[in-house]
Write an enzyme that holds these catalytic residues in place. Sequence first.
Site, PDB file in Angstrom:
ATOM      1  N   ASP A 251      24.090  39.296  36.413  1.00 37.38           N
ATOM      2  CA  ASP A 251      24.076  39.041  34.996  1.00 37.38           C
ATOM      3  C   ASP A 251      22.831  38.091  34.572  1.00 37.38           C
ATOM      4  O   ASP A 251      22.349  37.358  35.771  1.00 37.38           O
ATOM      5  CB  ASP A 251      25.278  38.352  34.651  1.00 37.38           C
ATOM      6  CG  ASP A 251      26.434  39.129  34.711  1.00 37.38           C
ATOM      7  OD1 ASP A 251      26.390  40.269  34.860  1.00 37.38           O
ATOM      8  OD2 ASP A 251      27.499  38.520  34.909  1.00 37.38           O
TER       9      ASP A 251
HETATM   10  N1  URA Z   1      30.178  38.455  38.799  1.00 38.52           N
HETATM   11  C1  URA Z   1      29.691  37.973  37.620  1.00 38.52           C
HETATM   12  O1  URA Z   1      30.500  37.536  36.645  1.00 38.52           O
HETATM   13  N2  URA Z   1      28.265  37.984  37.357  1.00 38.52           N
HETATM   14  C2  URA Z   1      27.397  38.310  38.248  1.00 38.52           C
HETATM   15  O2  URA Z   1      26.526  38.367  37.954  1.00 38.52           O
HETATM   16  C3  URA Z   1      28.145  38.538  39.654  1.00 38.52           C
HETATM   17  C4  URA Z   1      29.437  38.730  39.696  1.00 38.52           C
END
Ligand code: URA
Length: 250
Positions: free
Chosen positions: A111
């Site tokens: 993310d």
């Molecule tokens: N889980 C999440 O919530 N975000 C990420 O970037 C990776 C795993």
Amino acid sequence: MFTQRLDNFLVQNKFCSKRSAKNFVLKNKVCVNGTIEKNYKAKINPEHDEIFVNEKKVENQKHIYLMMNKPIGYVCSTVSDRSKTVYELLENLKNKNQNKFEKLHTIGRLDKDTEGLLLFATDGNFSNFITRKENQIKKTYYVELENSVDKKNQLLYKEKFEKGIFLPEEKKAKSFTTLPAKLNWISENSCNLTIQEGKFHQVRRMFLAMNNKVSFLKRVAIGKLNLDESLQKGNYRKLTDEEKNLLIQE
Ligand code: URA
């Protein structure tokens, strides 16, 4: 050892169609290490096996495999109107080799507000191997939480995650129950979590399901490959052969 189907190797390195690749094999035109191979699904090792088609050697195109220490604030898509993309951090590479740069893709995603280990490759077979569910390559995250969790509740989180926890539907994501995940507490509001899948916002949703909120998230390992902590945020380097093998030997 990283293996690949003979027809896929031919498509990728002879730039021919899948049908032509199959026909070369069926018409006895393909030799693997000096012997005619009749099975187009045969597994070969692209790094060590010698493949000839019509007595001409097919060179294994050299691929690029990278690890990056992704900083917060960058998205993992190739284009974005609103955010900086991780590809903007690879400008040096783009200037050196435009062709290869165009084939480079992230292996899985992080993310925008997650940092840490992000892999890139030009080799689709390698990426598919790592992301394929059946291969169960786990990912480990270092997590900091908004609310502290006392010893008694730490055990509760651990048990729930170990059993698999139900995550309700969220925006783009369907509801689902996670596969067993391993939680190791470091302090009352920090831990390492190892998960088996990589669903949308999975780690954040897992803690939300426990009425807590992730305040910091960093991926520290994929399978047995750890983030090289000497890499500055936003920097990247090539994976060594040993590191590639760590990933595919799971
Ligand atoms: N889980 C999440 O919530 N975000 C990420 O970037 C990776 C795993």
